[in-house]
Motif scaffolding. Structure first.
Motif, PDB file in Angstrom:
ATOM      1  N   CYS A   6      85.973-118.511 -80.687  1.00 29.45           N
ATOM      2  CA  CYS A   6      87.405-118.434 -80.985  1.00 29.45           C
ATOM      3  C   CYS A   6      87.765-119.460 -82.052  1.00 29.45           C
ATOM      4  O   CYS A   6      88.196-120.567 -81.758  1.00 29.45           O
ATOM      5  N   MET A   7      87.533-119.081 -83.317  1.00 24.55           N
ATOM      6  CA  MET A   7      87.975-119.900 -84.446  1.00 24.55           C
ATOM      7  C   MET A   7      89.071-119.122 -85.166  1.00 24.55           C
ATOM      8  O   MET A   7      88.805-118.105 -85.802  1.00 24.55           O
ATOM      9  N   ASN A  56      87.182-113.373 -96.350  1.00 24.95           N
ATOM     10  CA  ASN A  56      88.258-113.042 -95.417  1.00 24.95           C
ATOM     11  C   ASN A  56      88.131-111.597 -94.939  1.00 24.95           C
ATOM     12  O   ASN A  56      88.394-111.290 -93.766  1.00 24.95           O
ATOM     13  N   ARG A  57      87.716-110.704 -95.845  1.00 25.30           N
ATOM     14  CA  ARG A  57      87.534-109.304 -95.463  1.00 25.30           C
ATOM     15  C   ARG A  57      86.405-109.179 -94.421  1.00 25.30           C
ATOM     16  O   ARG A  57      86.501-108.392 -93.486  1.00 25.30           O
ATOM     17  N   ARG A  63      94.083-113.489 -94.353  1.00 22.65           N
ATOM     18  CA  ARG A  63      94.153-114.925 -94.596  1.00 22.65           C
ATOM     19  C   ARG A  63      93.072-115.632 -93.788  1.00 22.65           C
ATOM     20  O   ARG A  63      92.624-115.153 -92.768  1.00 22.65           O
ATOM     21  N   GLY A  64      92.705-116.791 -94.259  1.00 24.47           N
ATOM     22  CA  GLY A  64      91.692-117.597 -93.586  1.00 24.47           C
ATOM     23  C   GLY A  64      91.142-118.583 -94.586  1.00 24.47           C
ATOM     24  O   GLY A  64      91.646-119.702 -94.723  1.00 24.47           O
ATOM     25  N   ILE A  73      82.050-127.043 -98.614  1.00 22.01           N
ATOM     26  CA  ILE A  73      81.659-125.794 -97.958  1.00 22.01           C
ATOM     27  C   ILE A  73      82.519-125.622 -96.713  1.00 22.01           C
ATOM     28  O   ILE A  73      82.620-126.527 -95.890  1.00 22.01           O
ATOM     29  N   TRP A  74      83.125-124.448 -96.595  1.00 26.62           N
ATOM     30  CA  TRP A  74      83.999-124.154 -95.464  1.00 26.62           C
ATOM     31  C   TRP A  74      83.330-123.132 -94.554  1.00 26.62           C
ATOM     32  O   TRP A  74      82.638-122.230 -95.020  1.00 26.62           O
ATOM     33  N   MET A  75      83.551-123.276 -93.269  1.00 23.95           N
ATOM     34  CA  MET A  75      82.855-122.452 -92.264  1.00 23.95           C
ATOM     35  C   MET A  75      83.840-121.700 -91.379  1.00 23.95           C
ATOM     36  O   MET A  75      84.874-122.229 -90.981  1.00 23.95           O
ATOM     37  N   TRP A  76      83.475-120.457 -91.075  1.00 22.65           N
ATOM     38  CA  TRP A  76      84.239-119.645 -90.128  1.00 22.65           C
ATOM     39  C   TRP A  76      83.235-118.921 -89.236  1.00 22.65           C
ATOM     40  O   TRP A  76      82.482-118.058 -89.703  1.00 22.65           O
TER      41      TRP A  76
END
Length: 527
Positions: A6-7, A56-57, A63-64, A73-76
């Motif tokens: 759950c991010m 994001n897609r 959005r994100g 570097i960004w992480m999801w």
């Protein structure tokens, strides 16, 4: 770990500030909490080419990832839409090649980290793939200087170049705002043609050719997707995240849908040398090792990172397996056991569980020493429990024997049997004492040995009683002496047979543990 991730929003994983790369501890904590295998998709490319929008897609959101230029570097981390037992890790990187940025010197390291962390690398660019585009991809040609597979000085020698390439991710080139000039084109064929070497002595051509060679050599699989401009409304492109789905060009939506379908269907789990499938916990620790090397002005080394991770994880796996065995044995074994076999059965069960725990938690690289230590520990602890069982059995049997022999010993000391016919009475009451002792000691491990030791202490007094009994002839006394010797010899042989049987049982238990270890190795694919 919870069954779902759950991010709600991405988080910075690697910060690029003041010409220094650092790992964000909060993001690292999220990553290392993931025990499931991870499929890692990283995107790199020049600034303002639409990298974040594509990511994001993939996350199923408008959005994100921030569409404005960002650093590091960004992480999801999200639940994989098709594989419940895997987690999809999306990594968005700052635009590389922007020389106006103060931190541009770290772009090569960010590119290298994207390679090291991902199982699929997306390179995102705009318009077309030409010499200029390929010339700008000097980060790929610099990779042998930025990453090494082995810790030896000549890490990228001919002898291990295949291993170097072996851990590279699959390669996807996405071309945004692609103009087909009215002619339909197969994106994969377009990429294949773009990667063909061109003739010419121009340094720019040669630099482009070097990039082509590196892409073809380093990346095991290559794929291409082209996208038209998302919308004809140029003013909307600035805030594409606010554009409604209905306002996007149908062709662009179809292209995006195919891209996401491919990623979800084809991206593989992150795998290291030896076909080790990486989970989030291991990926986070590898990242720490890489960034630590970069901060120390060293070249990130996959072998060193794996050795460090193996040392940490396998030590922890060994400790958990060891603790489980000792805890379960202490809980299940009721000392003293009636037989050695009872104890060995419990050992076999607990050892199997311990080996299973180790194989489940261990990092399947450089694990042989820890595995040997585990087998040695199980054998040592088994022997400790056997020794303790013998000691407890001896004490318990001695206590029972002291109680059951009290009357007999008292009668001997008072001379009860030093009378005519006393020897026969002694033998009768001695047999009654032995039967009572056997009833109380049942089949405890040391029951017979304790009894025989006790009877040996009575031998001299027993012989004295025999000699004093005037109702027996000399011949009868001689025959009785021979009978007593024969019984003693039989009991001695019985004890030897019991010891040999116990030795055989211990060897069989050791063999079972070894076979269980081999079985777990084969099942888990350990190396």
């Amino acid at each position: 770990m919870a069954s779902t991730i759950c991010m709600i929003f991405p988080i910075c994983l690697v910060e690029n500030r003041n010409e220094k790369l650092t790992v964000n501890r909060q993001a690292l904590q999220i990553l290392t909490s993931i025990s499931k295998p991870v499929l890692v998709v990283a995107i790199v490319g020049p600034c303002r080419t639409g990298k974040s929008y594509l990511m994001n897609r993939l996350a199923g959101k408008n959005r994100g990832f921030d569409l404005d230029p960002r650093e590091g570097i960004w992480m999801w981390c999200i639940n994989h839409p098709r594989k419940d037992d895997h987690v999809l890790v999306l990594l968005d990187t700052e635009g590389i090649g922007d020389e106006e940025k103060d931190n541009s010197k770290n772009h090569s390291w960010i590119f290298a980290l994207a390679i090291l962390l991902s199982s699929t690398l997306i390179y995102n660019s705009k318009d077309i793939i030409n010499h200029q585009t390929l010339e700008q991809m000097h980060y790929i040609t610099d990779l042998p200087k930025l990453i090494k597979f082995k810790s030896s000085p000549n890490a990228l020698g001919e002898e291990d170049s295949a291993e170097f390439v072996g851990f590279f991710p699959d390669f996807v080139w996405t071309v945004r705002d692609f103009n087909q000039d009215g002619h339909p084109i197969n994106p994969d064929e377009y990429l294949e043609n773009a990667l063909k070497l061109t003739k010419g002595q121009d340094p720019k051509f040669q630099m482009a050719n070097l990039s082509r060679e590196c892409i073809r050599k380093f990346f095991p699989e290559q794929k291409c997707f082209t996208f038209i401009c998302p919308t004809n409304n140029m003013s909307s492109l600035v805030h594409l995240e606010d554009v409604q789905e209905s306002q996007l060009e149908p062709v662009f939506k179809d292209q995006t849908k195919k891209f996401c379908f491919y990623i979800f269907s084809n991206v593989k789990p992150k795998i290291l040398n030896g076909n080790i499938i990486v989970n989030g916990n291991w990926l986070g620790k590898l990242l720490e090792s890489y960034v630590k090397a970069i901060s120390s002005r060293e070249i990130p080394c996959l072998e060193n990172a794996m050795l460090t991770l193996a040392q940490i994880e396998n030590k922890a796996a060994f400790q958990k397996a060891s603790n489980h065995y000792k805890e379960q044995m202490n809980r299940k074994v009721n000392f003293p056991t009636e037989s050695l076999q009872d104890l060995l059965k419990l050992h076999t069960v607990c050892a199997k569980e311990a080996i299973s725990i180790f194989m489940k938690l261990s990092f399947k690289y450089n694990m042989h020493n820890f595995q040997k230590d585990l087998m040695h520990m199980l054998e040592t602890k088994k022997n400790d429990f056997i020794l303790r069982n013998k000691e407890e059995s001896t004490k318990d049997c001695q206590t029972k024997l002291k109680k059951t022999s009290k009357t007999l010993k008292k009668a001997i000391s008072k001379g009860k049997y030093s009378v005519p016919g006393g020897y026969k009475l002694y033998r009768k009451e001695r047999e009654e004492m032995i039967n009572k002792y056997h009833q109380e000691s049942r089949k405890m491990v040391k029951a017979d040995e304790v009894l025989q030791n006790f009877l040996q202490t009575l031998a001299q007094k027993e012989n004295s009683i025999l000699k004093r009994d005037q109702t027996l002839t000399d011949q009868e006394k001689a025959l009785e002496v021979e009978r007593v010797k024969r019984e003693a010899a039989e009991e001695k042989n019985k004890l030897l047979e019991q010891q040999q049987k116990e030795m055989q049982q211990m060897m069989e238990a050791q063999k079972r543990s070894y076979e269980e270890n081999i079985s777990q190795l084969k099942k888990d694919g350990g190396r």
